[in-house]
Write a protein that holds these residues in place. Structure first.
Motif, PDB file in Angstrom:
ATOM      1  N   VAL A 175       0.870  -1.116   0.066  1.00 15.04           N
ATOM      2  CA  VAL A 175       0.488  -0.242   0.501  1.00 15.04           C
ATOM      3  C   VAL A 175       0.918   1.545  -0.286  1.00 15.04           C
ATOM      4  N   ALA A 176       0.622   2.258  -0.646  1.00 17.95           N
ATOM      5  CA  ALA A 176       1.811   4.024  -0.478  1.00 17.95           C
ATOM      6  C   ALA A 176       0.787   4.109  -1.770  1.00 17.95           C
ATOM      7  N   GLY A 177       0.433   5.929  -0.997  1.00 16.04           N
ATOM      8  CA  GLY A 177      -0.255   6.644  -1.837  1.00 16.04           C
ATOM      9  C   GLY A 177      -1.289   5.846  -1.674  1.00 16.04           C
ATOM     10  N   GLY A 178      -2.317   5.861  -0.560  1.00 19.76           N
ATOM     11  CA  GLY A 178      -3.621   5.812  -0.858  1.00 19.76           C
ATOM     12  C   GLY A 178      -4.064   4.875  -1.792  1.00 19.76           C
ATOM     13  N   CYS A 179      -3.094   3.640  -1.766  1.00 18.49           N
ATOM     14  CA  CYS A 179      -3.439   3.438  -3.673  1.00 18.49           C
ATOM     15  C   CYS A 179      -3.001   1.213  -3.072  1.00 18.49           C
ATOM     16  N   LEU A 180      -3.360   0.154  -3.310  1.00 16.76           N
ATOM     17  CA  LEU A 180      -2.825  -0.791  -2.874  1.00 16.76           C
ATOM     18  C   LEU A 180      -2.133  -1.058  -4.389  1.00 16.76           C
ATOM     19  N   ARG A 181      -0.633  -1.557  -4.142  1.00 17.66           N
ATOM     20  CA  ARG A 181       0.301  -1.771  -5.539  1.00 17.66           C
ATOM     21  C   ARG A 181       0.531  -3.050  -5.828  1.00 17.66           C
ATOM     22  N   ILE A 182       0.503  -3.552  -7.148  1.00 18.79           N
ATOM     23  CA  ILE A 182       0.986  -4.857  -7.237  1.00 18.79           C
ATOM     24  C   ILE A 182       1.860  -5.115  -8.464  1.00 18.79           C
ATOM     25  N   ALA A 183       3.269  -5.255  -8.124  1.00 18.90           N
ATOM     26  CA  ALA A 183       4.540  -4.903  -8.956  1.00 18.90           C
ATOM     27  C   ALA A 183       5.076  -5.822  -8.901  1.00 18.90           C
ATOM     28  N   ASN A 184       5.367  -6.240 -10.121  1.00 16.31           N
ATOM     29  CA  ASN A 184       6.452  -7.776 -10.685  1.00 16.31           C
ATOM     30  C   ASN A 184       7.157  -7.096 -11.764  1.00 16.31           C
TER      31      ASN A 184
END
Length: 436
Positions: free
Chosen positions: A343-352
């Motif tokens: 979670v960053a900047g009020g968003c759920l982030r999925i990074a690959n």
């Protein structure tokens, strides 16, 4: 109407100008004819006795040279010597004609002061008034004709526009073309008839499909769940079998929720949100376990750094579908390395760090059947995600940061970064749950 009025006014002004010019030209031609007759008589008299006689008309006089002209005529002729008609002072008006007897006799000038004989000038104001009132009458007539033609021309189109404006998904006008003439509006009305018939048939087919699919899919799923419940009640069931049955029952329940969500997405139904934002972490952990099959045999680590209090304004089945597609894509397209979920900047982030996707393809991945080259999927996962995000007004972004593909979903209580702007990573909270 304005075009008719402008045209009528232009025609009235043009023909009024012609009429006034014709009257002046006729009057001048009359005086010129009288001068011609008098000049011929004077030349005959001069040929007999060498002198000039008194003109027959009292308003005419013979001058031996221009220096004897009246002062106002002399001044006007000196400024414009080529003219034969001059305007004098105090309303006087002159017509001049040269008398040229045979040489070596000296010529003279025949001058007619015609101010008392003018016909058009005294009537000019009345004529202009008459022309002005006539022009106004013609313009009024043109406006009336224009209004009548406008109403007659636009009445069918206005009626057709009213019919189209009254259309609603549950109220389609029948036989729009009935009563319309066989002209352009009639062609348009018949085209709308054909379009509404096809649209209604399409809606009927879609409604029948969603109704039948709902019944035919939910019935076997209910049977599977019921059979699983009965099997779980068997006392001789092994621990491994019980675990598999629990997993099967959970998958059947989740499939029922997915069918319900997708069928709701296909219908024109209002969006129903939960009474309060739901916790993100439990659903996320369950989805990670469900999608872990994509990581079998791969040297891939999964890092989940999500605060326990992170929440999102979505129904749980919708969130499960979104996460299943996004996390499943991340797992399937990562051959080695790390899949980071945080979670960053009020968003759920999925990074690959998977296969690189060109920017032009990345902008169109949400289109159905659009996928990167070599992908084993059908290209529908992100299309479903996009439709759900649009339906539930969730900010969805797909960016590339330092060679990694990052998908972001806005969480509850945070608007997230501006559309199209990459998010900013930040350390996870102390209360974050972490799993590898």
């Amino acid at each position: 109407m304005l075009a008719f009025a402008g045209f009528a006014l232009s025609v009235a002004a043009l023909f009024g100008l012609y009429a006034v010019s014709f009257m002046y030209a006729t009057e001048d031609a009359f005086f010129d004819s009288m001068l011609e007759q008098e000049a011929a008589a004077q030349l005959r008299r001069h040929a007999l006795d060498g002198g000039w006689a008194e003109p027959q008309q009292a308003f005419m006089r013979v001058y031996p040279d221009t220096q004897h002209f009246p002062a106002d005529l002399l001044a006007a002729r000196e400024s414009e010597p080529w003219r034969s008609e001059f305007a004098g002072r105090d309303g006087r008006h002159y017509h001049v004609k040269a008398l040229q007897p045979p040489a070596p006799a000296q010529g003279a000038w025949l001058v007619a002061e015609v101010s008392r004989q003018l016909v058009v000038r005294p009537m000019r104001d009345r004529i202009l008034q008459w022309l002005g009132w006539s022009a106004l009458a013609v313009v009024a007539l043109a406006l009336s004709i224009g209004a009548w033609l406008a109403r007659r021309s636009t009445a069918p189109l206005s009626r057709l526009a009213a019919l189209v404006d009254s259309m609603a998904p549950n109220r389609w006008p029948q036989r729009i073309a009935a009563g319309f003439p066989d002209d352009e509006v009639g062609v348009l009305a018949r085209g709308l008839d054909a379009m509404t018939e096809r649209t209604q048939a399409f809606i009927d087919r879609e409604q029948a499909f969603t109704r039948d699919a709902s019944h035919e899919l939910r019935t076997p799923l209910a049977v599977i769940r019921s059979a699983g419940e009965r099997l779980l009640a068997e006392p001789a069931l092994s621990a491994a079998g019980r675990e598999h049955l629990l997993h099967l029952r959970q998958s059947a329940w989740q499939l029922e929720q997915t069918v319900t969500t997708l069928l709701t997405l296909a219908r024109e139904a209002p969006v129903v949100l939960p009474d309060a934002p739901i916790a993100l972490l439990p659903v996320l952990e369950r989805v990670v376990l469900e999608q872990a099959v994509w990581l079998d045999g791969k040297p891939v680590e999964v890092e989940v750094e999500v605060p326990a209090d992170a929440r999102i304004d979505l129904p749980q089945p919708v969130l499960h579908i979104l996460l299943s597609n996004l996390i499943g894509n991340a797992f399937a397209h990562t051959e080695s390395g790390t899949v980071a979920i945080g979670v960053a900047g009020g968003c759920l982030r999925i990074a690959n760090r998977g296969h690189p996707i060109p920017a032009e393809l990345r902008e169109r991945l949400h289109e159905p059947f659009r996928k990167r080259e070599g992908s084993a999927g059908l290209g529908l996962g992100l299309a479903i995600v996009q439709r759900l995000c649009e339906r539930y007004r969730v900010d969805l972004r797909l960016d590339e940061e330092a060679g990694a593909m990052v998908v972001s979903l806005a969480l509850a209580g945070a608007a997230g970064p501006p559309q199209g702007a990459p998010g900013t990573a930040r350390p996870a909270e102390d209360s974050a749950a972490r799993s590898d």
